[in-house]
Structure formats: structure tokens, C-alpha cells
Design an enzyme around this catalytic site. Structure first.
Site, PDB file in Angstrom:
ATOM      1  N   LEU A 124       0.843  -1.207   0.000  1.00 30.39           N
ATOM      2  CA  LEU A 124       0.000   0.000   0.000  1.00 30.39           C
ATOM      3  C   LEU A 124       0.877   1.256   0.000  1.00 30.39           C
ATOM      4  O   LEU A 124       0.737   2.125  -0.854  1.00 30.39           O
ATOM      5  CB  LEU A 124      -0.900  -0.022   1.253  1.00 30.39           C
ATOM      6  CG  LEU A 124      -1.696   1.244   1.585  1.00 30.39           C
ATOM      7  CD1 LEU A 124      -2.769   1.506   0.535  1.00 30.39           C
ATOM      8  CD2 LEU A 124      -2.349   1.121   2.973  1.00 30.39           C
ATOM      9  N   GLU A 126       3.589   4.206  -0.268  1.00 31.34           N
ATOM     10  CA  GLU A 126       4.457   4.722  -1.339  1.00 31.34           C
ATOM     11  C   GLU A 126       5.260   5.895  -0.780  1.00 31.34           C
ATOM     12  O   GLU A 126       4.916   6.433   0.283  1.00 31.34           O
ATOM     13  CB  GLU A 126       3.601   5.230  -2.506  1.00 31.34           C
ATOM     14  CG  GLU A 126       2.762   4.152  -3.144  1.00 31.34           C
ATOM     15  CD  GLU A 126       2.017   4.640  -4.383  1.00 31.34           C
ATOM     16  OE1 GLU A 126       2.129   5.847  -4.732  1.00 31.34           O
ATOM     17  OE2 GLU A 126       1.336   3.799  -4.996  1.00 31.34           O
ATOM     18  N   GLY A 130       2.138   7.816   2.803  1.00 32.89           N
ATOM     19  CA  GLY A 130       2.421   7.140   4.067  1.00 32.89           C
ATOM     20  C   GLY A 130       1.194   7.276   4.949  1.00 32.89           C
ATOM     21  O   GLY A 130       0.195   6.582   4.759  1.00 32.89           O
ATOM     22  N   SER A 131       1.239   8.247   5.889  1.00 33.35           N
ATOM     23  CA  SER A 131       0.034   8.511   6.689  1.00 33.35           C
ATOM     24  C   SER A 131      -1.113   8.928   5.779  1.00 33.35           C
ATOM     25  O   SER A 131      -2.271   8.603   6.034  1.00 33.35           O
ATOM     26  CB  SER A 131       0.317   9.619   7.710  1.00 33.35           C
ATOM     27  OG  SER A 131       1.305   9.182   8.618  1.00 33.35           O
ATOM     28  N   ILE A 156       7.675  -2.376   2.433  1.00 36.06           N
ATOM     29  CA  ILE A 156       6.724  -3.488   2.339  1.00 36.06           C
ATOM     30  C   ILE A 156       7.282  -4.732   3.045  1.00 36.06           C
ATOM     31  O   ILE A 156       8.266  -5.347   2.582  1.00 36.06           O
ATOM     32  CB  ILE A 156       6.346  -3.796   0.867  1.00 36.06           C
ATOM     33  CG1 ILE A 156       5.884  -2.508   0.158  1.00 36.06           C
ATOM     34  CG2 ILE A 156       5.281  -4.893   0.801  1.00 36.06           C
ATOM     35  CD1 ILE A 156       4.728  -1.762   0.846  1.00 36.06           C
ATOM     36  N   GLN A 337      14.809  -0.673  32.164  1.00 34.54           N
ATOM     37  CA  GLN A 337      15.139  -0.052  33.465  1.00 34.54           C
ATOM     38  C   GLN A 337      15.348  -1.130  34.536  1.00 34.54           C
ATOM     39  O   GLN A 337      16.278  -1.066  35.334  1.00 34.54           O
ATOM     40  CB  GLN A 337      13.984   0.897  33.864  1.00 34.54           C
ATOM     41  CG  GLN A 337      14.367   1.924  34.895  1.00 34.54           C
ATOM     42  CD  GLN A 337      15.394   2.911  34.341  1.00 34.54           C
ATOM     43  OE1 GLN A 337      15.578   3.034  33.146  1.00 34.54           O
ATOM     44  NE2 GLN A 337      16.087   3.577  35.239  1.00 34.54           N
ATOM     45  N   GLU A 365       0.994   0.474  10.189  1.00 34.61           N
ATOM     46  CA  GLU A 365      -0.467   0.283  10.239  1.00 34.61           C
ATOM     47  C   GLU A 365      -1.152   1.450  10.950  1.00 34.61           C
ATOM     48  O   GLU A 365      -2.028   1.264  11.786  1.00 34.61           O
ATOM     49  CB  GLU A 365      -0.810  -1.078  10.834  1.00 34.61           C
ATOM     50  CG  GLU A 365      -0.299  -2.170   9.905  1.00 34.61           C
ATOM     51  CD  GLU A 365      -0.695  -3.564  10.286  1.00 34.61           C
ATOM     52  OE1 GLU A 365      -1.706  -3.730  10.972  1.00 34.61           O
ATOM     53  OE2 GLU A 365       0.028  -4.495   9.879  1.00 34.61           O
ATOM     54  N   SER A 368       0.727   6.401  15.751  1.00 31.53           N
ATOM     55  CA  SER A 368      -0.110   6.740  16.919  1.00 31.53           C
ATOM     56  C   SER A 368      -0.877   8.035  16.681  1.00 31.53           C
ATOM     57  O   SER A 368      -2.041   8.162  17.081  1.00 31.53           O
ATOM     58  CB  SER A 368       0.765   6.870  18.167  1.00 31.53           C
ATOM     59  OG  SER A 368       1.283   5.603  18.499  1.00 31.53           O
TER      60      SER A 368
HETATM   61  C1  FAD Z   1       9.555  -1.724   8.858  1.00 33.14           C
HETATM   62  C2  FAD Z   1       8.278  -1.237   8.228  1.00 33.14           C
HETATM   63  C3  FAD Z   1       7.368  -2.153   7.724  1.00 33.14           C
HETATM   64  C4  FAD Z   1       6.228  -1.715   7.054  1.00 33.14           C
HETATM   65  N1  FAD Z   1       5.382  -2.628   6.452  1.00 33.14           N
HETATM   66  C5  FAD Z   1       4.435  -2.178   5.586  1.00 33.14           C
HETATM   67  C6  FAD Z   1       3.699  -3.095   4.749  1.00 33.14           C
HETATM   68  O1  FAD Z   1       3.868  -4.317   4.835  1.00 33.14           O
HETATM   69  N2  FAD Z   1       2.832  -2.579   3.842  1.00 33.14           N
HETATM   70  C7  FAD Z   1       2.609  -1.246   3.707  1.00 33.14           C
HETATM   71  O2  FAD Z   1       1.828  -0.867   2.842  1.00 33.14           O
HETATM   72  N3  FAD Z   1       3.268  -0.352   4.501  1.00 33.14           N
HETATM   73  C8  FAD Z   1       4.167  -0.774   5.424  1.00 33.14           C
HETATM   74  N4  FAD Z   1       4.870   0.116   6.217  1.00 33.14           N
HETATM   75  C9  FAD Z   1       4.598   1.554   6.061  1.00 33.14           C
HETATM   76  C10 FAD Z   1       3.970   2.188   7.285  1.00 33.14           C
HETATM   77  O3  FAD Z   1       2.622   1.829   7.397  1.00 33.14           O
HETATM   78  C11 FAD Z   1       4.200   3.717   7.190  1.00 33.14           C
HETATM   79  O4  FAD Z   1       5.581   3.936   7.423  1.00 33.14           O
HETATM   80  C12 FAD Z   1       3.344   4.499   8.152  1.00 33.14           C
HETATM   81  O5  FAD Z   1       2.007   4.477   7.731  1.00 33.14           O
HETATM   82  C13 FAD Z   1       3.788   5.954   8.298  1.00 33.14           C
HETATM   83  O6  FAD Z   1       3.959   6.569   7.071  1.00 33.14           O
HETATM   84  P1  FAD Z   1       5.317   7.376   6.793  1.00 33.14           P
HETATM   85  O7  FAD Z   1       6.452   6.491   7.136  1.00 33.14           O
HETATM   86  O8  FAD Z   1       5.264   7.906   5.401  1.00 33.14           O
HETATM   87  O9  FAD Z   1       5.320   8.567   7.828  1.00 33.14           O
HETATM   88  P2  FAD Z   1       4.723  10.036   7.584  1.00 33.14           P
HETATM   89  O10 FAD Z   1       3.332   9.924   7.081  1.00 33.14           O
HETATM   90  O11 FAD Z   1       5.697  10.817   6.791  1.00 33.14           O
HETATM   91  O12 FAD Z   1       4.667  10.614   9.062  1.00 33.14           O
HETATM   92  C14 FAD Z   1       5.772  11.294   9.679  1.00 33.14           C
HETATM   93  C15 FAD Z   1       5.279  11.844  11.015  1.00 33.14           C
HETATM   94  O13 FAD Z   1       4.231  12.791  10.803  1.00 33.14           O
HETATM   95  C16 FAD Z   1       3.080  12.426  11.541  1.00 33.14           C
HETATM   96  N5  FAD Z   1       1.893  12.816  10.784  1.00 33.14           N
HETATM   97  C17 FAD Z   1       1.613  12.565   9.461  1.00 33.14           C
HETATM   98  N6  FAD Z   1       0.428  13.079   9.139  1.00 33.14           N
HETATM   99  C18 FAD Z   1      -0.095  13.638  10.277  1.00 33.14           C
HETATM  100  C19 FAD Z   1      -1.285  14.332  10.588  1.00 33.14           C
HETATM  101  N7  FAD Z   1      -2.249  14.520   9.676  1.00 33.14           N
HETATM  102  N8  FAD Z   1      -1.462  14.763  11.866  1.00 33.14           N
HETATM  103  C20 FAD Z   1      -0.520  14.545  12.814  1.00 33.14           C
HETATM  104  N9  FAD Z   1       0.645  13.897  12.578  1.00 33.14           N
HETATM  105  C21 FAD Z   1       0.861  13.456  11.315  1.00 33.14           C
HETATM  106  C22 FAD Z   1       3.176  10.912  11.706  1.00 33.14           C
HETATM  107  O14 FAD Z   1       2.423  10.453  12.815  1.00 33.14           O
HETATM  108  C23 FAD Z   1       4.675  10.752  11.918  1.00 33.14           C
HETATM  109  O15 FAD Z   1       4.982  11.037  13.259  1.00 33.14           O
HETATM  110  C24 FAD Z   1       5.963  -0.318   6.956  1.00 33.14           C
HETATM  111  C25 FAD Z   1       6.858   0.598   7.523  1.00 33.14           C
HETATM  112  C26 FAD Z   1       7.995   0.161   8.153  1.00 33.14           C
HETATM  113  C27 FAD Z   1       8.967   1.188   8.714  1.00 33.14           C
END
Ligand code: FAD
Length: 388
Positions: A124, A126, A130-131, A156, A337, A365, A368
Site C-alpha cells: 500500500l 508509497e 504514508g500517513s 513493504i 530499566q 499500520e 499513533s
Molecule cells: C519496517 C516497516 C514495515 C512496514 N510494512 C508495511 C507493509 O507491509 N505494507 C505497507 O503498505 N506499509 C508498510 N509500512 C509503512 C507504514 O505503514 C508507514 O511507514 C506508516 O504508515 C507511516 O507513514 P510514513 O512512514 O510515510 O510517515 P509520515 O506519514 O511521513 O509521518 C511522519 C510523522 O508525521 C506524523 N503525521 C503525518 N500526518 C499527520 C497528521 N495529519 N497529523 C498529525 N501527525 C501526522 C506521523 O504520525 C509521523 O509522526 C511499513 C513501515 C515500516 C517502517
């Protein structure tokens, strides 16, 4: 819902013994070799663990949500990489097919995922989605009896070893957000599909994660999940609403294990002439951890039962994932700790590895922060509904 308590008890006892006898001894090797030993994977296949959430009609165990989370509490009381080896097949890697696949699609892929012959994954995320998961730029253009996929996925889980990829791509040119997205099954070996090198990560050594590239990748139209365009994001949300409960349970097992390890250490380690577990400030760390584990377990079971009753659990799933992942981080910190210096040194304890491994739970997924937003949004919606 538990269909047959005696049968579930047997399964739970089997998982507990397997985790203790087969996984605990190899945890350090898995991290060092950055691989789950093939013999362990074969054992998982023989035991049918890859098929927990796949319906019995397709060769799985067809566990209910309550049964699945109960098993996940047990399976996750070991190195995260070990359960992640089966975790995509019992979760995000198969669930789109289970939820929305046609009978033909289910028959084609699910039995081999249930047996562990095929490993699945969900692609999913890219670089720009992300978020903001709906900001998908991977495209799927219809050409005759095929779709041509172009784009890049990142982060992924299990992509480097996956045989079957559930891919979300944009089928409606110019569409924005969640509309115009569709879900596909893409098999490894399809020309134009390439997975990148596994990343170097903070933790979870042995659980490979990489990019996935689609370059003029022709996928048969028959691989469009459910045979319908434009509903891919709804499919993903069905997957995630179940998976968030599953993941919450998978965050709880490591917390149980870490507290067990800390109990053993603090009972053994003496300072000032007595076991450090006798000190009330240490006991506060124990009490807070035990209480939070109980809270997570209780809310996950409650939400799982609600899902089995057919209720909408979007809010509960978000609350469970948010609470359990944050709880696990707090327990990890308290356990380091309680181990003192030994908690920081990998040569002296495995708490240091757990501390790094579980950090991911608060990120994937839904971070927080995204869950906090979702919980507030759904609560405000309920409030507005109740007021009218
Ligand atoms: C080891 C690993 C395994 C993974 N496995 C999969 C998988 O199997 N399939 C898949 O599809 N994805 C996978 N992911 C992706 C994962 O779901 C995303 O990394 C996650 O959703 C966060 O997206 P991002 O890394 O782009 O962070 P960002 O979206 O760039 O977020 C950066 C920061 O900004 C904050 N933020 C973003 N938007 C907001 C908002 N509107 N309000 C407040 N705070 C915000 C976030 O909480 C975070 O603290 C994986 C990631 C990792 C690291």
C-alpha cells in the site's frame, strides 16, 4: 467468539510449547543471520500456522477474530521477526482476498497461502503515500485483458521473500484520494515487478522489508480483486480494521514476554543484600506493566468479540492498536530499566533487542498520531449523531 473452547485450548498449548521450545532458543541467531531458519519455516507450514485466518473452505483454520487474537497473544511472545514470518499470511497479505476476492481468486491463491507454500504481502505505502495512504500514485491502466502497473511502493514487509503481492493502484486517471483506487494480486515472476534490497533497520532483524517497483508490469485483468475497479481503498480498510486488532494482540505478546524476562532478572539480581524485585520502586514498574498488559488484553478481546458479532469495529480497532502499541513501548522501557545496565547491553540480555523491535509498532499500520486523529474523529461523529 470461541467456537470450540477445548480445541482452542489445545491450539494455544501447542503454540505456547512451540514458542518456548523452538523459538526462544533461536531468537539471537535469527537476528544475527537476519533470517528465520528454513527448518523453522517448514515446521510452521506443517503445523498449519500460515492458515490461521484463511477460511477452512480454502485450507485454513478459519479462526474467528477472538480465536485469532488469542493465538496471537501466544505466538508473539518471542522475537518479533519470527511471528512476522507467518504474520503477513495470517493478516495483511491474505485478508484482501478473504474479504473481497472472487471465488475463483480465493481458490487460486488462498490454499497455497494457508499451507505456507506462498508468502503474501500488502503493498500500500508509497514514497508520497504514508500517513496520507490515499495519495497513491502507482497507476494501473487497462489494456485489453490486462492492467499495466507503473509506480513504486516502499516499506513493504516480506516483499523480498513474497510470492504474492496485494497491490493498491490508481485505475481512474486524474482521480484523487480514496476514489479511483483498485486492488490487484500480482505474482512474483510477473515481468516488470522487482523488489529492492532489504533495508537495514533499527530492529526486527530476520523480518525482511523492501521497496517494490512496477515498471510496465502487465497483470491479467482476472487479478483485479473482486473483479471491480474503484473499491480498492474500501478493501484495504476492511483489511486494516481486522488487522489492527490482530496487530494489537501482536503488540501484547512481546510485552508479556519482556515482563517475564524482567521478573526473572529482578528476582535473581541482588543489590543491598536482597533481590531487586523486593524494592518498591521496582515493584511500581512491575505493577504498571502488568496492569497495562491486562488492559490491552481485555480491550482487544472485547473488540474481537464485537467484530465476531458483526459490529463495526473501526473505532475499537483504532483504540486497541493505539493503546497496545504505546503500552508495549512503555513496558519495553520499564523492562530495560529493571535490567539496569544489562538491559542496554546485547551481550547480557535480549531486552535490548525487544526494545528496538517493538519500536516499529507505533509507526506502521497507522502511526499513533493517525490513530489519535481517527479516534477523535469517530468520537465526534458519534457525539454529533447522538445529538441529532
Ligand atoms: C519496517 C516497516 C514495515 C512496514 N510494512 C508495511 C507493509 O507491509 N505494507 C505497507 O503498505 N506499509 C508498510 N509500512 C509503512 C507504514 O505503514 C508507514 O511507514 C506508516 O504508515 C507511516 O507513514 P510514513 O512512514 O510515510 O510517515 P509520515 O506519514 O511521513 O509521518 C511522519 C510523522 O508525521 C506524523 N503525521 C503525518 N500526518 C499527520 C497528521 N495529519 N497529523 C498529525 N501527525 C501526522 C506521523 O504520525 C509521523 O509522526 C511499513 C513501515 C515500516 C517502517
Amino acid at each position: 467468539m470461541i467456537r470450540d473452547p477445548a480445541r482452542l485450548q489445545l491450539l494455544v498449548a501447542d503454540i505456547r510449547a512451540f514458542v518456548r521450545d523452538r523459538w526462544h532458543p533461536v531468537e539471537d541467531d535469527v537476528e544475527r543471520a537476519d533470517e528465520v531458519p528454513p527448518a523453522v519455516v517448514d515446521e510452521l507450514r506443517r503445523k498449519g500456522y500460515f492458515g490461521w485466518s484463511i477460511p477452512e473452505a480454502y485450507g485454513g483454520l478459519g479462526l474467528t477474530t477472538e480465536e485469532l487474537v488469542t493465538c496471537a497473544f501466544e505466538l508473539s511472545q518471542a522475537s518479533v521477526a519470527l511471528r512476522a514470518r507467518v504474520g503477513t499470511n495470517t493478516g495483511i497479505g491474505s485478508e484482501a482476498l478473504v474479504a473481497d476476492g472472487t471465488d475463483e481468486q480465493k481458490s487460486r491463491w488462498l490454499p497455497r497461502m494457508a499451507s505456507g507454500e506462498l508468502t503474501g504481502c500488502l503493498a500500500l505505502t508509497e514514497p508520497n503515500a504514508g500517513s496520507e495512504a490515499t495519495n497513491i500514485q502507482t497507476t494501473a491502466s487497462r489494456e485489453g485483458d490486462a492492467y499495466v502497473l507503473d509506480g513504486k511502493k516502499c516499506f513493504i514487509t516480506n516483499a523480498p521473500i513474497a510470492d504474492v503481492f496485494t497491490v493498491i493502484a490508481r485505475t481512474e486517471p486524474g482521480s484523487k484520494g480514496s476514489s479511483g483506487l483498485s486492488a490487484f494480486i500480482v505474482e512474483r515472476g510477473t515481468p516488470g515487478l522487482r523488489t529492492g534490497q532489504p533495508y537495514r533497520k533499527m530492529g526486527q532483524g530476520g523480518s525482511p522489508v523492501s521497496d517494490v517497483h512496477f515498471d510496465n508490469c502487465r497483470v491479467p485483468a482476472a487479478n483485479l480483486i473482486g473483479g471491480r475497479e474503484g473499491v480498492g481503498f474500501q478493501t484495504v480498510m476492511k483489511v486494516l480494521n481486522k488487522q489492527r486488532l490482530h496487530l494489537a494482540a501482536l503488540c501484547t505478546g512481546p510485552a508479556i514476554r519482556m515482563l517475564d524476562l524482567a521478573m526473572a532478572h529482578t528476582s535473581r539480581r541482588t543489590q543491598f543484600g536482597q533481590a531487586v524485585s523486593n524494592f518498591q520502586l521496582v515493584q511500581a514498574l512491575i505493577a504498571d506493566s502488568r496492569t497495562e498488559i491486562f488492559a490491552a488484553r481485555s480491550m482487544i478481546l472485547e473488540a474481537a468479540r464485537a467484530r465476531d458479532r458483526g459490529e463495526d469495529v473501526a473505532l475499537m480497532a483504532s483504540m486497541c492498536k493505539y493503546f497496545a502499541s504505546e503500552m508495549c513501548g512503555r513496558v519495553a522501557d520499564r523492562c530495560v530499566q529493571m535490567f539496569g545496565g544489562c538491559g542496554y547491553v546485547a551481550d547480557f540480555s535480549s531486552i535490548e533487542r525487544y526494545y528496538r523491535d517493538v519500536r516499529l509498532f507505533r509507526l506502521y499500520e497507522g502511526t499513533s498520531q493517525i490513530h489519535q486523529l481517527n479516534i477523535a474523529k469517530l468520537t465526534l461523529r458519534d457525539h454529533a449523531k447522538a445529538a441529532t
